[in-house]
Design a protein around this motif. Structure first.
Motif, PDB file in Angstrom:
ATOM      1  N   VAL A  70      37.802 -33.105  34.034  1.00 14.90           N
ATOM      2  CA  VAL A  70      36.731 -33.461  34.968  1.00 14.90           C
ATOM      3  C   VAL A  70      36.070 -32.178  35.457  1.00 14.90           C
ATOM      4  CG1 VAL A  70      36.174 -34.507  37.205  1.00 14.90           C
ATOM      5  CG2 VAL A  70      37.880 -35.580  35.714  1.00 14.90           C
ATOM      6  N   VAL A  71      34.749 -32.169  35.448  1.00 12.79           N
ATOM      7  CA  VAL A  71      33.977 -31.011  35.912  1.00 12.79           C
ATOM      8  C   VAL A  71      33.061 -31.469  37.039  1.00 12.79           C
ATOM      9  CG1 VAL A  71      32.314 -29.226  35.291  1.00 12.79           C
ATOM     10  CG2 VAL A  71      34.057 -29.931  33.633  1.00 12.79           C
ATOM     11  N   ILE A  72      33.152 -30.778  38.179  1.00 13.22           N
ATOM     12  CA  ILE A  72      32.294 -31.100  39.327  1.00 13.22           C
ATOM     13  C   ILE A  72      31.335 -29.939  39.554  1.00 13.22           C
ATOM     14  CG2 ILE A  72      32.213 -31.811  41.738  1.00 13.22           C
ATOM     15  CD1 ILE A  72      35.158 -32.541  41.556  1.00 13.22           C
ATOM     16  N   GLY A  73      30.028 -30.247  39.581  1.00 12.03           N
ATOM     17  CA  GLY A  73      29.021 -29.209  39.771  1.00 12.03           C
ATOM     18  C   GLY A  73      28.660 -28.536  38.461  1.00 12.03           C
ATOM     19  N   GLY A  74      27.872 -27.472  38.561  1.00 11.13           N
ATOM     20  CA  GLY A  74      27.497 -26.715  37.363  1.00 11.13           C
ATOM     21  C   GLY A  74      26.005 -26.672  37.141  1.00 11.13           C
ATOM     22  N   TYR A  75      25.522 -27.532  36.242  1.00 13.85           N
ATOM     23  CA  TYR A  75      24.127 -27.448  35.821  1.00 13.85           C
ATOM     24  C   TYR A  75      23.148 -27.826  36.922  1.00 13.85           C
ATOM     25  CZ  TYR A  75      26.231 -27.211  31.185  1.00 13.85           C
ATOM     26  OH  TYR A  75      26.983 -26.847  30.102  1.00 13.85           O
ATOM     27  N   GLU A  76      23.513 -28.774  37.758  1.00 12.32           N
ATOM     28  CA  GLU A  76      22.618 -29.227  38.815  1.00 12.32           C
ATOM     29  C   GLU A  76      23.448 -29.838  39.942  1.00 12.32           C
ATOM     30  OE1 GLU A  76      21.387 -33.583  37.140  1.00 12.32           O
ATOM     31  OE2 GLU A  76      20.451 -31.855  36.181  1.00 12.32           O
ATOM     32  N   ASN A  77      22.791 -30.132  41.060  1.00 10.74           N
ATOM     33  CA  ASN A  77      23.514 -30.686  42.203  1.00 10.74           C
ATOM     34  C   ASN A  77      24.003 -32.105  41.933  1.00 10.74           C
ATOM     35  OD1 ASN A  77      23.204 -28.363  43.687  1.00 10.74           O
ATOM     36  ND2 ASN A  77      21.382 -29.071  44.754  1.00 10.74           N
ATOM     37  N   ARG A  78      25.103 -32.441  42.588  1.00  8.57           N
ATOM     38  CA  ARG A  78      25.709 -33.773  42.519  1.00  8.57           C
ATOM     39  C   ARG A  78      25.988 -34.173  41.071  1.00  8.57           C
ATOM     40  NH1 ARG A  78      26.202 -36.332  47.024  1.00  8.57           N
ATOM     41  NH2 ARG A  78      26.558 -38.323  45.953  1.00  8.57           N
ATOM     42  N   GLN A  79      26.525 -33.223  40.326  1.00  6.34           N
ATOM     43  CA  GLN A  79      26.815 -33.504  38.918  1.00  6.34           C
ATOM     44  C   GLN A  79      28.323 -33.650  38.716  1.00  6.34           C
ATOM     45  OE1 GLN A  79      25.702 -30.679  35.683  1.00  6.34           O
ATOM     46  NE2 GLN A  79      24.630 -32.470  34.906  1.00  6.34           N
ATOM     47  N   LEU A  80      28.685 -34.752  38.079  1.00  7.96           N
ATOM     48  CA  LEU A  80      30.073 -35.055  37.771  1.00  7.96           C
ATOM     49  C   LEU A  80      30.161 -35.360  36.286  1.00  7.96           C
ATOM     50  CD1 LEU A  80      32.918 -35.610  39.007  1.00  7.96           C
ATOM     51  CD2 LEU A  80      32.181 -37.981  39.355  1.00  7.96           C
ATOM     52  N   ARG A  81      31.069 -34.675  35.577  1.00  6.73           N
ATOM     53  CA  ARG A  81      31.151 -34.838  34.129  1.00  6.73           C
ATOM     54  C   ARG A  81      32.604 -34.945  33.677  1.00  6.73           C
ATOM     55  NH1 ARG A  81      28.635 -29.441  32.586  1.00  6.73           N
ATOM     56  NH2 ARG A  81      29.047 -29.038  34.790  1.00  6.73           N
ATOM     57  N   VAL A  82      32.788 -35.606  32.553  1.00  4.69           N
ATOM     58  CA  VAL A  82      34.074 -35.594  31.870  1.00  4.69           C
ATOM     59  C   VAL A  82      33.857 -35.054  30.463  1.00  4.69           C
ATOM     60  CG1 VAL A  82      35.043 -37.488  33.204  1.00  4.69           C
ATOM     61  CG2 VAL A  82      33.842 -37.978  31.063  1.00  4.69           C
ATOM     62  N   TYR A  83      34.896 -34.455  29.913  1.00  7.47           N
ATOM     63  CA  TYR A  83      34.814 -33.857  28.583  1.00  7.47           C
ATOM     64  C   TYR A  83      35.883 -34.449  27.673  1.00  7.47           C
ATOM     65  CZ  TYR A  83      31.377 -30.232  29.570  1.00  7.47           C
ATOM     66  OH  TYR A  83      30.210 -29.571  29.867  1.00  7.47           O
ATOM     67  N   GLY A  84      35.507 -34.555  26.409  1.00 14.16           N
ATOM     68  CA  GLY A  84      36.462 -34.870  25.368  1.00 14.16           C
ATOM     69  C   GLY A  84      36.835 -33.579  24.669  1.00 14.16           C
ATOM     70  N   SER A  85      36.727 -33.560  23.357  1.00 13.76           N
ATOM     71  CA  SER A  85      37.246 -32.423  22.585  1.00 13.76           C
ATOM     72  C   SER A  85      36.283 -31.245  22.489  1.00 13.76           C
ATOM     73  CB  SER A  85      37.610 -32.889  21.177  1.00 13.76           C
ATOM     74  OG  SER A  85      36.475 -33.424  20.522  1.00 13.76           O
ATOM     75  N   GLY A  86      35.102 -31.334  23.065  1.00  9.58           N
ATOM     76  CA  GLY A  86      34.162 -30.225  22.983  1.00  9.58           C
ATOM     77  C   GLY A  86      34.288 -29.265  24.145  1.00  9.58           C
ATOM     78  N   ASN A  87      33.819 -28.044  23.928  1.00 15.77           N
ATOM     79  CA  ASN A  87      33.711 -27.032  24.966  1.00 15.77           C
ATOM     80  C   ASN A  87      34.995 -26.884  25.774  1.00 15.77           C
ATOM     81  OD1 ASN A  87      32.783 -25.259  26.989  1.00 15.77           O
ATOM     82  ND2 ASN A  87      30.718 -26.042  26.836  1.00 15.77           N
ATOM     83  N   VAL A  88      34.976 -27.278  27.058  1.00 11.06           N
ATOM     84  CA  VAL A  88      36.113 -27.042  27.933  1.00 11.06           C
ATOM     85  C   VAL A  88      37.356 -27.810  27.492  1.00 11.06           C
ATOM     86  CG1 VAL A  88      35.464 -28.866  29.548  1.00 11.06           C
ATOM     87  CG2 VAL A  88      36.802 -26.926  30.370  1.00 11.06           C
ATOM     88  N   GLY A  89      37.185 -28.879  26.719  1.00 13.86           N
ATOM     89  CA  GLY A  89      38.332 -29.645  26.259  1.00 13.86           C
ATOM     90  C   GLY A  89      38.859 -29.242  24.900  1.00 13.86           C
TER      91      GLY A  89
END
Length: 340
Positions: A216-235
């Protein structure tokens, strides 16, 4: 770009640079007039045989770069500037004299190995004056620098290595090809594969069969952004290298979605897409209020990993870096966290 009021002074300025560096301007072949970046389907990576075919006694060779340009480069460059490929160079045992700003501030895996490297400005608009004063014998850039290649080539031979559509090991091999370090790149990759096997062995007794993991990634590219990752990048390290399992719902969403910057989700989707037994959490500091909102919500508090105290908060400067040096350090970090 930097602009001079007096055009004659500018011409003299660059001529002096060429004479000082003694490198000459990169030569262009049949695709010399090509200004547009090739599409991912059409772009071809130069093979080692193509790259090394024109080595000569004077210590230079002809290299065909990602834009199809044939550039005369030093066989053994010693003073290199790069806009993107610092971690790859460090992995090969090479320390450039100058690198783009973000390379010197955002890569935790190499932060102890970059002392003395000069900052040459933003990656997409290198500081021409600073680059000139460093007197490089080679400049290594990515495709987003294509509009600056002609100007940079007046300072030193400039090679474009494509970033898009390549994984970190592809980046390492491409950079090694330019620098005449292909054997070193393969040795590094072999050592990494051995390190990966050892990491999986260490985790064998600490990860239960069927146990699931999430990112789970909170923040980053823009405000109020919540993301999940599968096998790419951070995963990548968790799911590709260590072979840990993601939940079926994340796997299905990841395979279906546009994964370049993670899967953007709403707070209400946390129970569906962050229900893994263990969570790796990356928080960016551009939106602290939203981080607090997420972590203080009932939806977050009721996640299995949160209730069982199996959330691992990891550093964005390490886990959000997509390069081989970061991958190696992520292995160590994952083993440390999951075996404690």
């Amino acid at each position: 770009m930097f602009i001079r009021k007096n055009v004659m002074l500018l011409a003299a300025f660059f001529l002096a640079a060429v004479l000082i560096t003694g490198c000459g301007k990169g030569e262009e072949g049949s695709n010399a007039g090509q200004s547009a970046l090739p599409s991912s389907s059409a772009a071809e990576s130069p093979s080692p045989s193509e790259s090394a075919q024109s080595a000569d006694p004077s210590g230079t060779r002809i290299y065909k770069d990602a834009l199809g340009r044939e550039v005369e480069i030093p066989t053994h460059p010693e003073r290199i500037i790069t806009s993107q490929y610092l971690p790859q160079m460090i992995a090969l045992g090479i320390k450039p004299i100058g690198a783009a700003t973000h390379l010197l501030t955002g890569f935790d895996a190499i932060k102890d190995q970059i002392g003395g490297i000069e900052d040459v400005g933003p990656a997409n608009e290198l500081n021409i004056e600073k680059a000139l004063t460093l007197q490089p014998d080679l400049i290594l850039v990515a495709e987003w620098n294509k509009d600056s290649v002609e100007q940079l080539s007046k300072i030193a031979p400039t090679v474009v290595v494509q970033w898009a559509d390549k994984d970190p090991f592809g980046h390492l091999r491409e950079v090694a090809d330019v620098l005449g370090k292909t054997d070193e790149a393969e040795q590094w990759i072999q050592a990494y594969e051995k390190k990966s096997e050892e990491a999986r062995s260490k985790l064998a007794g600490h990860v239960a069969d069927g146990e699931t993991f999430g990112v789970v990634v909170i923040g980053g590219y823009e405000n109020r952004q919540l993301r999940v990752y599968g096998s790419g990048n951070v995963g990548y390290t968790l799911f590709e290298t260590l072979g840990l399992s993601m939940t079926d719902r994340v796997k299905a969403a990841w395979e279906k979605g546009d994964n370049g910057q993670g899967l953007a989700i709403s707070l209400e989707q946390l129970p569906e897409l962050a229900s893994a037994d263990r969570l790796f959490l990356v928080t960016f500091h551009n939106d602290e209020d939203f981080v607090k909102e997420v972590e203080q919500s009932k939806l977050w508090a009721n996640l299995p990993a949160v209730k069982n105290d199996k959330v691992y908060t990891v550093d964005d400067g390490l886990w959000f870096s997509y390069d081989v040096m970061s991958f190696a350090a992520q292995l160590d970090d994952a083993v440390r966290l999951l075996t404690r």
